[in-house]
Design an enzyme around this catalytic site. Sequence first.
Site, PDB file in Angstrom:
ATOM      1  N   GLU A 108       0.824  -1.203   0.000  1.00 28.43           N
ATOM      2  CA  GLU A 108       0.000   0.000   0.000  1.00 28.43           C
ATOM      3  C   GLU A 108       0.866   1.265   0.000  1.00 28.43           C
ATOM      4  O   GLU A 108       0.472   2.288  -0.563  1.00 28.43           O
ATOM      5  CB  GLU A 108      -0.954  -0.032   1.192  1.00 28.43           C
ATOM      6  CG  GLU A 108      -2.042  -1.084   1.001  1.00 28.43           C
ATOM      7  CD  GLU A 108      -2.894  -1.309   2.236  1.00 28.43           C
ATOM      8  OE1 GLU A 108      -4.120  -1.460   2.091  1.00 28.43           O
ATOM      9  OE2 GLU A 108      -2.338  -1.334   3.355  1.00 28.43           O
ATOM     10  N   GLU A 128      -3.859  -9.587   2.837  1.00 23.31           N
ATOM     11  CA  GLU A 128      -4.719  -9.368   4.001  1.00 23.31           C
ATOM     12  C   GLU A 128      -5.832 -10.399   4.136  1.00 23.31           C
ATOM     13  O   GLU A 128      -6.161 -10.840   5.250  1.00 23.31           O
ATOM     14  CB  GLU A 128      -5.324  -7.953   3.957  1.00 23.31           C
ATOM     15  CG  GLU A 128      -4.366  -6.847   4.382  1.00 23.31           C
ATOM     16  CD  GLU A 128      -3.488  -6.356   3.249  1.00 23.31           C
ATOM     17  OE1 GLU A 128      -2.784  -5.345   3.431  1.00 23.31           O
ATOM     18  OE2 GLU A 128      -3.499  -6.981   2.158  1.00 23.31           O
TER      19      GLU A 128
END
Length: 254
Positions: A108, A128
């Site tokens: 990210e 995730e």
Amino acid sequence: MSEKVLIERHGVVQVITVNRPVVRNALDAEVAAAVAAAVDELDASPELRVGVLTGAGGTFSAGMDLKAWQRGESPSIEGRGLCGIAMTPPRKPLIAAVEGWALGGGFELVLACDLVVASRTARLGAPEVKRSLVARGGGALQLADRVPLTLALELLLTGEPVSAERAADMGLVNRLTEEGEALAGALTLAELIAANGPLAVAASKRIARSAADWSHAERWSRQAEISDPVFASEDAKEGASAFAEKREPVWRGR
């Protein structure tokens, strides 16, 4: 500045290095605060024109420090997002120099940067879902802005990482280098950008990043609001004069 984040200047280029190689540059609250402070310095300094974000020890970042998270820490800053750049990126260009793994929050951080230079041996991904978590540091929101939706969903829903070469094919990576040369490649790219008019570079980035939020009717007027001051600047006149006089321009940032 925290020892967990190192700041160097290479001429007009700022290099920000997450320096926790023992834990694969995992992101905790201290790292987040230091990265945010560094990009604030990047934007505030008239001497700096481009930033490069990288990781120490052959890894970009393995993501959020889960031990710190269990202690109640977060690498997200209120109102600014992950490391202070996911929601509020710097005004000046920021390049990710990726070696090794860029996973979860590390991935990210890559998405928060404007351009990406990666070694061919790098691996990028959003794992995730494998931990019943969501890539809410920018992955789920921003990935489909960078690649086709089907490819974004493949990364987000499988949690499987991809090679730097496949990431380049997707459009996530601008330039590939040999192993160990991502930072050098990012500095070369940064120098190309830094040679240009800083007002024009900042305005171009702002327009490109903002245009998706503008309606069709307002696109041209909103662009003019940003670009007109650049055309009226001293730097614009200097650019024309330098071209006519066959010399390198001297940018003043005004």
